[in-house]
Design an enzyme around this catalytic site. Structure first.
Site, PDB file in Angstrom:
ATOM      1  N   ARG A  93     -11.008  -0.735   3.007  1.00 52.53           N
ATOM      2  CA  ARG A  93     -12.452  -0.872   3.217  1.00 52.53           C
ATOM      3  C   ARG A  93     -13.199  -0.967   1.898  1.00 52.53           C
ATOM      4  O   ARG A  93     -14.286  -1.550   1.839  1.00 52.53           O
ATOM      5  CB  ARG A  93     -12.956   0.297   4.071  1.00 52.53           C
ATOM      6  CG  ARG A  93     -12.862   1.662   3.421  1.00 52.53           C
ATOM      7  CD  ARG A  93     -12.940   2.793   4.437  1.00 52.53           C
ATOM      8  NE  ARG A  93     -11.764   2.832   5.290  1.00 52.53           N
ATOM      9  CZ  ARG A  93     -11.592   3.704   6.282  1.00 52.53           C
ATOM     10  NH1 ARG A  93     -12.519   4.617   6.527  1.00 52.53           N
ATOM     11  NH2 ARG A  93     -10.508   3.680   7.024  1.00 52.53           N
ATOM     12  N   ASP A 119       0.834  -1.199   0.000  1.00 50.75           N
ATOM     13  CA  ASP A 119       0.000   0.000   0.000  1.00 50.75           C
ATOM     14  C   ASP A 119       0.868   1.248   0.000  1.00 50.75           C
ATOM     15  O   ASP A 119       1.478   1.594   1.020  1.00 50.75           O
ATOM     16  CB  ASP A 119      -0.922   0.000   1.229  1.00 50.75           C
ATOM     17  CG  ASP A 119      -1.836   1.211   1.272  1.00 50.75           C
ATOM     18  OD1 ASP A 119      -2.019   1.842   0.210  1.00 50.75           O
ATOM     19  OD2 ASP A 119      -2.366   1.511   2.354  1.00 50.75           O
ATOM     20  N   ASP A 166       0.259  -5.276   4.715  1.00 54.08           N
ATOM     21  CA  ASP A 166      -1.119  -4.815   4.573  1.00 54.08           C
ATOM     22  C   ASP A 166      -2.034  -5.906   4.015  1.00 54.08           C
ATOM     23  O   ASP A 166      -3.219  -5.673   3.838  1.00 54.08           O
ATOM     24  CB  ASP A 166      -1.176  -3.566   3.690  1.00 54.08           C
ATOM     25  CG  ASP A 166      -2.308  -2.627   4.096  1.00 54.08           C
ATOM     26  OD1 ASP A 166      -2.773  -2.726   5.242  1.00 54.08           O
ATOM     27  OD2 ASP A 166      -2.726  -1.809   3.266  1.00 54.08           O
ATOM     28  N   LYS A 172       1.603   7.845   1.017  1.00 51.37           N
ATOM     29  CA  LYS A 172       2.168   7.797   2.357  1.00 51.37           C
ATOM     30  C   LYS A 172       3.580   8.379   2.339  1.00 51.37           C
ATOM     31  O   LYS A 172       4.245   8.389   1.302  1.00 51.37           O
ATOM     32  CB  LYS A 172       2.254   6.354   2.855  1.00 51.37           C
ATOM     33  CG  LYS A 172       0.934   5.622   3.031  1.00 51.37           C
ATOM     34  CD  LYS A 172       1.197   4.176   3.443  1.00 51.37           C
ATOM     35  CE  LYS A 172      -0.082   3.376   3.586  1.00 51.37           C
ATOM     36  NZ  LYS A 172      -0.871   3.778   4.755  1.00 51.37           N
TER      37      LYS A 172
END
Length: 461
Positions: A315, A234, A252, A241
Site C-alpha cells: 500500500r 516480499d 507479489d 514472514k
C-alpha cells in the site's frame, strides 16, 4: 509465451468432432451414435458428468469422435470455461466443438487459456490439441485476450531470482514500446525525491526500486490510468514472514503483471482512451537500510505515514503511484495488487474483491464480470473504519491496530491518495491458481482484467 492452440480457417487435415453433452440430454445425444459407439461409451461409464471425456474410435483405429460431459444445466458450480479442460486432456490433433449447452466464444477462449504451459525451465512437451474456432468466435479477439493472460501468467510464474524490479520494468517497457507507447523509468535520486515511499520500501535490496511510467493513445480521449503493485519478492521486511509465508512471494508483483496485461489488451484493441500505466517495482528485503516499524515516511502527496508493520509495504508504494496518477484528474484510476491475506480469508482465491464508490461503474463492471465469467465481488469503502488508520505521530498509519477488516482498511488507506479522479476502483487480487482449473494450471493467474477489458471495450471501442 505458449503458442495458442486455435485455428481460424479450415485446415487440410482431419477435424475430430467433440460432442458436448449435458446430463439431461444424454439419452438423446447417444441416440445419434452408432450402436458400437453407444456400447463403447457405456463401457466407459460415460454419464455426461462435468469434465467427463470419452474418445470413440473410427474404423481405422484413430479417434473418430469425442464425447465431453458438461454436467447438469442447473448445477450451481457449472462454468462456461469447462471446455478448457479439453486442451489439457485431448491428444494431439485438430478438433471442433459440437452440440448444445455451451457458449462457443467462452468455450473457445477457455480452450486457448487451458492450453497454457509454463515451460521456461524445462523441456517443452511435444504435441498439443488444437481447436477449429466456430464461426461465432472472433479469432483476433480471442487471441488478444489469451495472449495477454499468458503474458501476465508468465511474469507471475518467473521466480524472483530472474525477475526483480528491473526485469519487471524491462518486460513492461518492451511490451509498451511495441505498441508505440512513450515510456520512462524513474529511479535513483529522482525516485527518492518524487516518490519517497517507493524508495523507502525498496531501499534494503541490492536491486534498486523504480517506477515504470508509460502513456499511449490520443491525449484528447478519456484518461484511464492503471496502477500496479510490483513487489518482485516480499520477505515482509524487518517484520519478516515465516518460511511458509514466503513460498509464493514471487507472485507479489501479480498486480503489476495484471495491469500490464490489461494495458496490452487495451492497446492491441486500439481503444479510444488516453492510457497511462504506473508500476511501482521494488523488492521488500532486509538489510541495514531497511525501513523500520515506527518509522514515519513522507509520501508524494505530502501525507506522513507511520509504519506499524513493514509487511504492509504494498500500500505504501501504491500510494505514491496513485498520488501521481491523481494529479492528472483522470476519468478512471484502477489499482491492482496482491494486497491482503484478509481478502483471501473473506472470499477465497477465486473471487477478488473490488472497491469503488461509483455506482454506475460498479454495476457495469459486475455485468461485464458475469458476461465473461471473470468473477468479482464488490466490497465497500466503509468510512467508519477510516479512523482505524489514525496515528498519534503522523497523518495516518499504514495498518490498523486490530485484526478486523484488513482488506477494507487497506483499500481505505489507498483511497486517501485519490481525490481528483472521477472514478477510482481498487482490486485486491490473489493472482494465483492454488490448483489446476479447466482454464489454466496451478500457478500465476490473471484476475479481473477480462472483466475490466470487456467494460472498457464497451465504453471506448
Amino acid at each position: 509465451m505458449t503458442r495458442l492452440p486455435i485455428v481460424q480457417a479450415p485446415a487440410d487435415e482431419p477435424v475430430v468432432p467433440v460432442q458436448c453433452i449435458r446430463t439431461g440430454e444424454l439419452e438423446r445425444a447417444l441416440a445419434t451414435l452408432s450402436e458400437q459407439d453407444r456400447r463403447f461409451a457405456a463401457a466407459q461409464g460415460f454419464k455426461a458428468k462435468a469434465g467427463a471425456l470419452v474418445l470413440l474410435p473410427d474404423r481405422d483405429g484413430g479417434i473418430g469422435r469425442v464425447l465431453f460431459g458438461l454436467g447438469a444445466a442447473d448445477a450451481p458450480d457449472r462454468t462456461p470455461l469447462l471446455p478448457g479442460r479439453l486442451a489439457q486432456e485431448l491428444p494431439d490433433g485438430l478438433y471442433r466443438l459440437e452440440g448444445e449447452g455451451f457458449d462457443p466464444v467462452l468455450a473457445s477462449l477457455a480452450f486457448a487459456l487451458g492450453a497454457y504451459r509454463f515451460e521456461r525451465y524445462r523441456k517443452p512437451k511435444e504435441g498439443k490439441a488444437r481447436l477449429l474456432l466456430p464461426q461465432a468466435a472472433d479469432g483476433e479477439e480471442i487471441t488478444r485476450i489469451a495472449e495477454s493472460v499468458q503474458f501476465a501468467r508468465d511474469l507471475i510464474n518467473i521466480p524472483a531470482n530472474d525477475l526483480g524490479p528491473a526485469e519487471l520494468a524491462a518486460a513492461g517497457r518492451e511490451m509498451a514500446e511495441g505498441y508505440g507507447a512513450s515510456v520512462s523509468i524513474v529511479s535513483g535520486e529522482a525516485l527518492e525525491k518524487g516518490y519517497p515511499m517507493i524508495a523507502a520500501v525498496g531501499a534494503a535490496s541490492e536491486r534498486p526500486p523504480l517506477l515504470l511510467d508509460f502513456a499511449w493513445g490520443d491525449e484528447r480521449h478519456p484518461k484511464v490510468t492503471l496502477v500496479g503493485k510490483g513487489v518482485a519478492f516480499d520477505t515482509g521486511g524487518l517484520d519478516i514472514k515465516g518460511a511458509s509465508g514466503m513460498l509464493l512471494m514471487k507472485k507479489d508483483m501479480g498486480g503489476a503483471a495484471n495491469v500490464l496485461a490489461l494495458a496490452r489488451m487495451i492497446m492491441d484493441a486500439g481503444l479510444k482512451v488516453r492510457l497511462r500505466v504506473l508500476v511501482a517495482a521494488v523488492e521488500n528485503a532486509i538489510s541495514g537500510s531497511a525501513f523500520r516499524p515506527g518509522d514515519i515516511l513522507r509520501s508524494r502527496k505530502g501525507l506522513t505515514v507511520e509504519i506499524g508493520n513493514t509487511d504492509a509495504e504494498g500500500r505504501l508504494i501504491l500510494a505514491d503511484a496513485l498520488a501521481l496518477a491523481d494529479e492528472e484528474a483522470p476519468e478512471l484510476v484502477v489499482s491492482m495488487a496482491t494486497l491482503t491475506g484478509a481478502a483471501r480469508v473473506a472470499l477465497g482465491p477465486d473471487l477478488p474483491p473490488f472497491y469503488c464508490d461509483d455506482e454506475g461503474f460498479s454495476a457495469d463492471l459486475a455485468r461485464s464480470a458475469a458476461a465473461v465469467h471473470d468473477p468479482l465481488w464488490r466490497m465497500p469503502f466503509w468510512r467508519p473504519y477510516d479512523s482505524w488508520l489514525a496515528s498519534k505521530t503522523a497523518d495516518l498509519g499504514n495498518i490498523s491496530h486490530n485484526s478486523h477488516a484488513g482488506s477494507i482498511v487497506a483499500a481505505l488507506f489507498l483511497d486517501r491518495f485519490v481525490e481528483k479522479a472521477k472514478t477510482y476502483a481498487h482490486f485486491d487480487i490473489f493472482a494465483w491458481n492454488p490448483s489446476a482449473r479447466p482454464y489454466g494450471p496451478e500457478g500465476g493467474e490473471a484476475q479481473a482484467i477480462r472483466a475490466l477489458y470487456h467494460l472498457l471495450r464497451a465504453r471506448h471501442s
